[in-house]
Design a protein around this motif. Structure first.
Motif, PDB file in Angstrom:
ATOM      1  N   SER A 174       0.721 -11.228  -9.704  1.00 52.78           N
ATOM      2  CA  SER A 174       1.563 -10.902  -8.550  1.00 52.78           C
ATOM      3  C   SER A 174       2.181  -9.521  -8.650  1.00 52.78           C
ATOM      4  O   SER A 174       2.595  -8.952  -7.635  1.00 52.78           O
ATOM      5  N   ILE A 175       2.261  -8.981  -9.866  1.00 52.20           N
ATOM      6  CA  ILE A 175       2.894  -7.673 -10.038  1.00 52.20           C
ATOM      7  C   ILE A 175       2.157  -6.610  -9.241  1.00 52.20           C
ATOM      8  O   ILE A 175       2.772  -5.762  -8.571  1.00 52.20           O
ATOM      9  N   ALA A 176       0.827  -6.633  -9.280  1.00 48.50           N
ATOM     10  CA  ALA A 176       0.048  -5.630  -8.552  1.00 48.50           C
ATOM     11  C   ALA A 176       0.292  -5.742  -7.049  1.00 48.50           C
ATOM     12  O   ALA A 176       0.463  -4.726  -6.360  1.00 48.50           O
ATOM     13  N   ILE A 177       0.334  -6.983  -6.557  1.00 52.19           N
ATOM     14  CA  ILE A 177       0.564  -7.178  -5.125  1.00 52.19           C
ATOM     15  C   ILE A 177       1.954  -6.711  -4.735  1.00 52.19           C
ATOM     16  O   ILE A 177       2.137  -5.992  -3.735  1.00 52.19           O
ATOM     17  N   LEU A 178       2.945  -7.093  -5.516  1.00 49.04           N
ATOM     18  CA  LEU A 178       4.329  -6.714  -5.195  1.00 49.04           C
ATOM     19  C   LEU A 178       4.528  -5.206  -5.327  1.00 49.04           C
ATOM     20  O   LEU A 178       5.280  -4.607  -4.551  1.00 49.04           O
ATOM     21  N   THR A 179       3.862  -4.591  -6.306  1.00 50.77           N
ATOM     22  CA  THR A 179       3.979  -3.141  -6.465  1.00 50.77           C
ATOM     23  C   THR A 179       3.393  -2.412  -5.265  1.00 50.77           C
ATOM     24  O   THR A 179       4.003  -1.468  -4.732  1.00 50.77           O
ATOM     25  N   THR A 180       2.217  -2.858  -4.831  1.00 48.56           N
ATOM     26  CA  THR A 180       1.597  -2.248  -3.649  1.00 48.56           C
ATOM     27  C   THR A 180       2.487  -2.430  -2.421  1.00 48.56           C
ATOM     28  O   THR A 180       2.665  -1.501  -1.629  1.00 48.56           O
ATOM     29  N   LEU A 181       3.050  -3.628  -2.287  1.00 51.44           N
ATOM     30  CA  LEU A 181       3.945  -3.886  -1.153  1.00 51.44           C
ATOM     31  C   LEU A 181       5.177  -2.998  -1.212  1.00 51.44           C
ATOM     32  O   LEU A 181       5.616  -2.444  -0.191  1.00 51.44           O
ATOM     33  N   GLY A 182       5.747  -2.841  -2.417  1.00 51.37           N
ATOM     34  CA  GLY A 182       6.931  -1.987  -2.555  1.00 51.37           C
ATOM     35  C   GLY A 182       6.630  -0.536  -2.238  1.00 51.37           C
ATOM     36  O   GLY A 182       7.425   0.148  -1.568  1.00 51.37           O
ATOM     37  N   ILE A 183       5.475  -0.044  -2.697  1.00 51.61           N
ATOM     38  CA  ILE A 183       5.085   1.339  -2.389  1.00 51.61           C
ATOM     39  C   ILE A 183       4.925   1.523  -0.887  1.00 51.61           C
ATOM     40  O   ILE A 183       5.416   2.504  -0.300  1.00 51.61           O
ATOM     41  N   ALA A 184       4.238   0.567  -0.255  1.00 50.95           N
ATOM     42  CA  ALA A 184       3.997   0.678   1.186  1.00 50.95           C
ATOM     43  C   ALA A 184       5.314   0.647   1.970  1.00 50.95           C
ATOM     44  O   ALA A 184       5.525   1.451   2.886  1.00 50.95           O
ATOM     45  N   LEU A 185       6.221  -0.260   1.598  1.00 44.38           N
ATOM     46  CA  LEU A 185       7.488  -0.360   2.330  1.00 44.38           C
ATOM     47  C   LEU A 185       8.340   0.897   2.154  1.00 44.38           C
ATOM     48  O   LEU A 185       8.959   1.376   3.110  1.00 44.38           O
ATOM     49  N   SER A 186       8.385   1.434   0.923  1.00 45.52           N
ATOM     50  CA  SER A 186       9.178   2.651   0.710  1.00 45.52           C
ATOM     51  C   SER A 186       8.624   3.818   1.519  1.00 45.52           C
ATOM     52  O   SER A 186       9.386   4.616   2.080  1.00 45.52           O
TER      53      SER A 186
END
Length: 489
Positions: free
Chosen positions: A205-217
């Motif tokens: 899940s870390i990869a998914i959450l990291t990608t989501l965090g990058i996209a949202l920022s």
């Protein structure tokens, strides 16, 4: 207790829990392994995990929350005048440096612990004291900053003690629970496997959450940029001329053009060389040659991009000037300086060779041997088999590898910064200096610009554009590669 020592204590406690938990399970089974529900190691791992997981979770939460609590408490001592003169972040940075300096002074014996608690900026030259232990400050140490630093030290010290007590208490509690659970009828294997499954899910899940965090920022800051700068001027503007004093022209077209131009030259170098190398290694090279050549070729992928950038700046650029510059070998006068699109493109192409060759080699080797044997059995030569059977069968995967290399080229920064120059222009001449999206993201976020200004926020719009381009290329490449693999599963 310092953090490294605390971690070592927790690991030691977990090791003891492993041994004692495993031993207790044996004792409850009267030493007969056949009476155990699970293998002995599972009982030990269950006891060890009972110590490690709760203690580490509490430690991570404490490390995350403590700085926020301390900063909020210390911020209450900072006056509005001090914040107005610089910023709260800069003041807190000075506070932390003063606190660290006092700690170093106490450790080196330059200041006693009692003197550090009662130190005043008027009674002692604090700046000279901190300078003696190697702490550099951005401004003079005021009474306010010193008071805040002393509170920071006190709360940090108190927090470290509480952290150690709480983490050790949780670890000991887990030790007791794991020890008591180590009984011959306890389903230790099931419990351990569920815990491991949860760890694997969390890691995935870390990869998914990291990608989501990058996209949202990127999205949030890009929206803020388009509130202060017209989207049409950004996407269709032909001039890139940022001015931090106002009146900027922030058209992305010159940057996109240079990015694609350099990437195209890089692919023109990497694709034929990498593909030919892959064909040779997979179809013609012997096992001894392949064992040496393939690792040597892949060494290129491990070289830092800053080294490639220096190679472009110091070697490739001057070499191209000697060939295409005024008074050069060809006497064409096309190239006036070492930094140019061609310089960055050639070096980036060299960097991409192992990406293309390694992926293409794996894809060619995945073509079933039966297709080779059938072609040779029908009378085709080896070269005809490669051209008419193997490459057409591997073509979707090779296209996917090329697209992955293209996304890598589009996102490259250091080679472009050092090899292509900093001029944002629209030109077909590959021997002129140009700059790319990634280079301008770096330049717009460095310096003392107001973070809320369009000149700074434009970096996020550039990053969002680049993110969408590379994400699209990666998704398309993965789709092609997976479709190709399904044909022979």
């Amino acid at each position: 207790m310092s953090l490294p020592v605390l971690l070592l204590v927790i690991l030691a406690l977990a090791a003891i829990a492993y041994v004692t938990g495993r031993g207790r399970a044996f004792r409850t089974a009267s030493g007969d392994i056949r009476q155990l529900h699970s293998l002995p190691a599972y009982y030990g791992w269950n006891a060890a995990l009972s110590v490690l997981l709760p203690a580490l979770v509490v430690l991570l939460l404490w490390i995350s929350i403590q700085p926020v609590v301390i900063n909020n408490s210390v911020s209450a001592l900072i006056s509005e005048e001090s914040v107005a003169e610089s910023s709260l972040d800069l003041v807190l940075s000075d506070v932390r440096r003063v606190a660290d300096g006092l700690d170093m002074a106490v450790e080196t014996g330059a200041l006693s612990a009692a003197d550090a608690r009662s130190l005043t900026s008027t009674g002692t030259d604090v700046r000279a004291l901190l300078g003696s232990v190697g702490v550099a400050l951005g401004s003079d140490v005021s009474e306010e900053t010193l008071d805040a630093a002393q509170r920071y030290r006190g709360m940090s010290s108190y927090g470290a003690i509480l952290r150690s007590v709480l983490v050790l208490a949780v670890g000991i509690g887990g030790f007791v629970i794991g020890f008591r659970a180590s009984h011959k009828d306890f389903r230790a294997r099931n419990t351990v496997e569920r815990v491991v499954l949860g760890i694997l899910i969390a890691a995935a899940s870390i990869a998914i959450l990291t990608t989501l965090g990058i996209a949202l920022s990127l999205i949030f800051n890009t929206v803020e940029f388009f509130k202060v700068y017209p989207a049409a001027d950004f996407f269709f503007g032909l001039t890139w001329s940022p001015s931090f004093g106002g009146g900027s022209e922030l058209g992305i077209v010159p940057l996109i053009w240079a990015t694609l131009y350099i990437s195209l030259i890089a692919l023109a170098v990497a694709v034929p060389v990498g593909l030919f190398a892959a064909i040779y290694l997979s179809e013609y090279a012997g096992s001894a040659v392949r064992a040496v050549a393939k690792p040597l070729l892949e060494v290129l992928a491990g070289i830092p991009t800053i080294v490639y950038g220096l190679f472009a700046l110091l070697t490739v650029g001057p070499l191209l000037v000697d060939i295409f510059g005024q008074g050069g070998l060809l006497g064409l006068g096309w190239m006036k300086g070492g930094t140019a699109v061609m310089t960055a493109g050639l070096v980036m192409g060299i960097m991409l060779i192992p990406f293309v060759s390694s992926l293409s080699d794996d894809i060619i080797n995945a073509v079933p041997q039966a297709m080779r044997d059938g072609s040779l059995g029908l009378g085709a030569t080896h070269s005809e088999t490669v051209k008419q059977v193997i490459l057409p069968a591997a073509l979707p995967g090779i296209v996917g590898a090329i697209l992955l290399a293209a996304s890598r080229a589009i996102g490259e920064t250091m080679i472009v910064v050092l090899g292509a120059g900093a001029a944002a222009r629209l030109s077909l001449n590959p021997f002129e200096a140009m700059t790319t999206v990634t280079a301008k993201i770096v330049s717009q976020l460095t310096g003392d610009a107001d973070f809320a200004s369009p000149e700074a926020l434009v970096a996020f719009a550039l990053g969002m554009t680049l993110f969408i381009i590379t994400l699209g290329l990666n998704v398309f490449a993965l789709y092609i590669v997976r479709k190709y693999r399904e044909q022979y599963d």
